[in-house]
Each structure stands twice: as C-alpha cells, then as structure tokens.
Motif scaffolding. Structure first.
Motif, PDB file in Angstrom:
ATOM      1  N   TYR A 154       0.820  -1.202   0.000  1.00 30.98           N
ATOM      2  CA  TYR A 154       0.000   0.000   0.000  1.00 30.98           C
ATOM      3  C   TYR A 154       0.861   1.262   0.000  1.00 30.98           C
ATOM      4  CZ  TYR A 154      -3.867  -3.108   0.714  1.00 30.98           C
ATOM      5  OH  TYR A 154      -4.781  -4.112   0.551  1.00 30.98           O
ATOM      6  N   ILE A 155       0.392   2.244  -0.755  1.00 27.98           N
ATOM      7  CA  ILE A 155       1.108   3.511  -0.882  1.00 27.98           C
ATOM      8  C   ILE A 155       0.445   4.529   0.044  1.00 27.98           C
ATOM      9  CG2 ILE A 155       1.759   5.380  -2.447  1.00 27.98           C
ATOM     10  CD1 ILE A 155       1.700   3.325  -4.728  1.00 27.98           C
ATOM     11  N   ASN A 156       1.160   4.940   1.057  1.00 24.75           N
ATOM     12  CA  ASN A 156       0.648   5.901   2.025  1.00 24.75           C
ATOM     13  C   ASN A 156       1.153   7.302   1.701  1.00 24.75           C
ATOM     14  OD1 ASN A 156      -0.525   3.757   3.427  1.00 24.75           O
ATOM     15  ND2 ASN A 156       1.327   3.429   4.628  1.00 24.75           N
ATOM     16  N   GLY A 157       0.606   8.280   2.381  1.00 26.49           N
ATOM     17  CA  GLY A 157       1.122   9.638   2.313  1.00 26.49           C
ATOM     18  C   GLY A 157       0.722  10.431   1.092  1.00 26.49           C
ATOM     19  N   LEU A 158      -0.246   9.939   0.307  1.00 28.04           N
ATOM     20  CA  LEU A 158      -0.687  10.696  -0.857  1.00 28.04           C
ATOM     21  C   LEU A 158      -1.552  11.885  -0.431  1.00 28.04           C
ATOM     22  CD1 LEU A 158      -1.652   7.760  -3.269  1.00 28.04           C
ATOM     23  CD2 LEU A 158       0.437   9.127  -3.290  1.00 28.04           C
ATOM     24  N   LYS A 159      -1.526  12.952  -1.226  1.00 27.59           N
ATOM     25  CA  LYS A 159      -2.293  14.163  -0.955  1.00 27.59           C
ATOM     26  C   LYS A 159      -3.450  14.272  -1.954  1.00 27.59           C
ATOM     27  CE  LYS A 159       0.824  15.203   2.108  1.00 27.59           C
ATOM     28  NZ  LYS A 159       0.531  15.001   3.550  1.00 27.59           N
ATOM     29  N   LYS A 160      -4.340  15.210  -1.695  1.00 24.40           N
ATOM     30  CA  LYS A 160      -5.501  15.394  -2.578  1.00 24.40           C
ATOM     31  C   LYS A 160      -5.074  15.674  -4.009  1.00 24.40           C
ATOM     32  CE  LYS A 160      -8.055  19.177  -2.490  1.00 24.40           C
ATOM     33  NZ  LYS A 160      -9.064  20.203  -2.114  1.00 24.40           N
ATOM     34  N   ASP A 161      -4.008  16.456  -4.179  1.00 27.63           N
ATOM     35  CA  ASP A 161      -3.557  16.823  -5.523  1.00 27.63           C
ATOM     36  C   ASP A 161      -2.974  15.645  -6.295  1.00 27.63           C
ATOM     37  OD1 ASP A 161      -4.377  19.383  -5.033  1.00 27.63           O
ATOM     38  OD2 ASP A 161      -2.378  20.132  -4.505  1.00 27.63           O
ATOM     39  N   ASP A 162      -2.699  14.524  -5.601  1.00 26.34           N
ATOM     40  CA  ASP A 162      -2.180  13.341  -6.280  1.00 26.34           C
ATOM     41  C   ASP A 162      -3.287  12.570  -7.007  1.00 26.34           C
ATOM     42  OD1 ASP A 162       0.526  13.643  -5.466  1.00 26.34           O
ATOM     43  OD2 ASP A 162      -0.004  12.893  -3.479  1.00 26.34           O
ATOM     44  N   PHE A 163      -4.545  12.903  -6.713  1.00 25.28           N
ATOM     45  CA  PHE A 163      -5.672  12.156  -7.275  1.00 25.28           C
ATOM     46  C   PHE A 163      -6.392  12.968  -8.347  1.00 25.28           C
ATOM     47  CE2 PHE A 163      -5.013  10.327  -3.109  1.00 25.28           C
ATOM     48  CZ  PHE A 163      -5.231   8.980  -3.299  1.00 25.28           C
ATOM     49  N   THR A 164      -6.902  12.264  -9.343  1.00 26.02           N
ATOM     50  CA  THR A 164      -7.792  12.843 -10.342  1.00 26.02           C
ATOM     51  C   THR A 164      -9.008  11.936 -10.441  1.00 26.02           C
ATOM     52  OG1 THR A 164      -5.843  13.559 -11.593  1.00 26.02           O
ATOM     53  CG2 THR A 164      -7.968  13.753 -12.670  1.00 26.02           C
ATOM     54  N   LEU A 165     -10.197  12.531 -10.414  1.00 32.76           N
ATOM     55  CA  LEU A 165     -11.430  11.747 -10.388  1.00 32.76           C
ATOM     56  C   LEU A 165     -12.312  12.138 -11.572  1.00 32.76           C
ATOM     57  CD1 LEU A 165     -13.501  10.970  -7.224  1.00 32.76           C
ATOM     58  CD2 LEU A 165     -14.663  11.647  -9.317  1.00 32.76           C
ATOM     59  N   PHE A 166     -12.832  11.112 -12.268  1.00 29.04           N
ATOM     60  CA  PHE A 166     -13.659  11.339 -13.452  1.00 29.04           C
ATOM     61  C   PHE A 166     -15.032  10.693 -13.245  1.00 29.04           C
ATOM     62  CE2 PHE A 166      -9.263  11.323 -14.763  1.00 29.04           C
ATOM     63  CZ  PHE A 166      -9.171  12.398 -15.636  1.00 29.04           C
TER      64      PHE A 166
END
Length: 352
Positions: free
Chosen positions: A49-61
């Motif tokens: 599992y990849i921890n420590g991601l921020k909101k800007d790391d995600f893109t939602l469609f």
C-alpha cells in the motif's frame, strides 16, 4: 366605508405582485448539491500500500468528465464497521473458531472506531448498536449460536445494515461479511441489492470460509479467478481373485440416488456460485474478497483490519445528480506510474 374601500384597493394593487411571486417561485428553487463519496485504496504492483498521498495526487472522473475533489480524508479517519456472521446450520462445527477470530478482529480496532455485530441465517439479528466498547462487542460475539432452521439471508442482512444501521452515520463505513453459502430465503432480489450497493458508499469485505465437501479443492488465483484443483489419478489397485466356490449375493442399487461424486460436484458448483456472488459484492463497493478455511480466519481478519487503515476517501459534489437514477462510471487515477488504484467503479444517486 372609506376604510373598507382603501383595504380593497390595496389588495387589488398587490395582486399582480403576488401572482408574479408565485410564478417566479419555481425559478428560484435551486438543486441541492449531491455529495458522492469514493473510497480508494492505492498499492504498488507488488501489492504494497502507498501511504502519504495528498488530494492533488488524485484525479477523479465521472463518465469521463473530471470532477473537482471537494473532500479528502486519509486512513486516520475513524471507522464504522459492521461484522456480519453467517450462523446457518452448516456453521455448527466451525462457529467457535469463527467467534474467536471475530474477537481478535475487535481487538484490532482503534479506540475511536465503532463496530456492530450482526448474525444472519433464516433471519437477521443485530446484536448491538455501533459502539467502541470492545467488551460489549465481545459479549455480543460470545452469545452467537448456530441456527436450527435452514436459511442464509445474505442479501437481507446487507440491505438492513446499510439502510438502517448506517443510514445516518457519517465518515468511513465498512461491512465485513463472513459466509460459506449462497443466499437462501431473502425477500430482496440480487439486482435490487446491487442497485443499493451502487448508491452506497459502504465498503464490503467478503470472506468465504470453506466447510462443504470438496471446498478444500477450490483456490483463489493471484488475479482473482477461482480455480478448482483436480484430483491426481491414483493407480488402480489389483484386487485379489475370488475363489470359484465363494457364494455371491447381488444387491441391486437404489434407482435415482446421486452418487458421492455427483454430490461433491454439486456442492463444489454451489461453492463456486457463492464465491462469484461474494466477489461481485466486494468489487462493486471497492472492497476485497478473501477465500479462507476456518483456521486461517484470524490471519484474514488481520489483513482486512490492516487494509481498512490504508485507504483514502475522496468526495465531489454535483447538482446534476439530484434525483438521477442513471448508473454512472467513476474512474480514479493517481499521479504515480507504479500505482494500482481500487475504487468504486459505478455510482447511482438514487435507486429506481
């Protein structure tokens, strides 16, 4: 008289304004923003599992159109979890081990987490309300008993927990469902249940524990496919020749009775159908499916508890989805080349 005339005059004078206000009212009604919550798990290609991601790391469609992420929470957010335990007749000889594993799972919860215990066989029994008191939860588990009447109302149990127990609950919600069989006796249809799952933001982790004949020959491949291990053919043993002077008595077999091989085949088919159902439930909600024999349930519970700690929850708002009964597609991407993302893939704002 003059006073009455004045009142009538004013009433007539204001009438057009009142009519205008009534006609204008529909235009002033604003659609409310429907909030959609999307639980997300992110791992690398080795499954870590990849921890420590921020909101800007995600893109939602949504249906191919990028949405603005208005809510973001990490796995530190408290958890509301319902533990659904199959207590149908077939669990009679394994229930004690299941109960011990369930107690271990309770001990893995954080102090701010809340849990409820639910059993299902021919009926659904919610043994306690959501609570963080582990002693209360363990007492509920200790009282669990196997059923004496046939029935396995899986659909009804999931439906009841989502609609009633989780209806007004905010934050992360998850169901951990343990069963060894297909749904038997629910008044809720399969398509209605999956319609509910598409609306809900509840993660469902399903665990199929093996108890039936031949179920030990069913394995789960790394890619999620179900495989049946074939028996190796044993060399035929040479039978000693019978003496000619022995008496032989021939007893005709009963006509119409299935052979042991046929029974094992039918039970394996039932198991595979049950596994496919539980996998679909988990996949629809972005949860995970586990296949386990009863002695390994403790390890499975540890893995489920660990995964629940390593998730993100994204949210976006849409005016267009208010009262919309259409099923929409959701895709979540992460700005990392090695990331494997698991999120709910379908969404419906309102059931048909």
């Amino acid at each position: 008289m003059r006073f009455i005339f004045t009142v009538l005059f004013l009433a007539v004078l204001t009438l057009p304004f009142e009519l205008f206000a009534q006609n204008a009212e529909p235009d002033k009604v604003k659609k409310k923003n429907t909030t959609i919550s999307v639980p997300v798990s992110v791992s690398d290609r080795e499954g870590h599992y990849i921890n420590g991601l921020k909101k800007d790391d995600f893109t939602l469609f949504l249906d191919g159109v990028e949405q603005k992420i208005t809510f973001f929470a990490t796995y530190d957010e408290p958890l509301n979890v319902a533990l659904l335990i199959d207590t149908s007749i077939s669990t009679k000889y394994t229930l004690e081990k299941i109960k011990e594993a369930a107690k271990d799972f309770i001990e893995l919860l954080n102090p701010n987490d809340k849990c409820l215990i639910t059993t299902f066989d021919s009926k659904v029994a919610i043994l306690n309300s959501l609570t963080s008191n582990q002693e209360t939860l363990k007492d509920s588990v200790e009282k669990i008993q196997s059923a004496t009447q046939p029935g396995t109302v899986i659909f009804r149990a999931v439906d009841q927990v989502i609609k009633n127990s989780f209806n007004d609950v905010e934050g992360r919600k998850a169901i951990v469902l343990l069963s060894d069989g297909k749904d038997l006796g629910s008044s809720i249809r399969k398509d209605a249940l999956f319609g509910l799952l598409e609306e809900s933001e509840v993660l469902i982790y399903t665990v199929f524990y093996k108890t039936g004949a031949g179920s030990d020959k069913i394995i789960l491949e790394a890619d999620g496919t179900i495989k049946e291990v074939k028996d190796k053919k044993k060399p035929k043993e040479k039978k000693p020749k019978k003496k000619d002077n022995e008496y032989r008595v021939s007893i005709p077999a009963q006509v119409g009775l299935p052979t042991k091989e046929e029974i094992d085949f039918l039970e394996r088919n039932d198991d595979i159908a049950a596994i496919d159902l539980l996998k679909d439930v988990s996949d629809t909600t972005a949860g995970r499916f586990y296949l386990s024999d009863t002695p390994k349930l403790r390890d499975v519970f540890k893995r489920v508890a660990s995964e629940l700690r390593k998730q993100y929850r994204l949210g976006f708002r849409s005016k267009e989805l208010d009262n919309d009964t259409t099923t929409h597609n959701i895709i979540v991407k992460v700005k990392r080349s090695d990331a494997v993302v698991r999120a709910r893939g379908r969404f419906r704002a309102k059931q048909l």
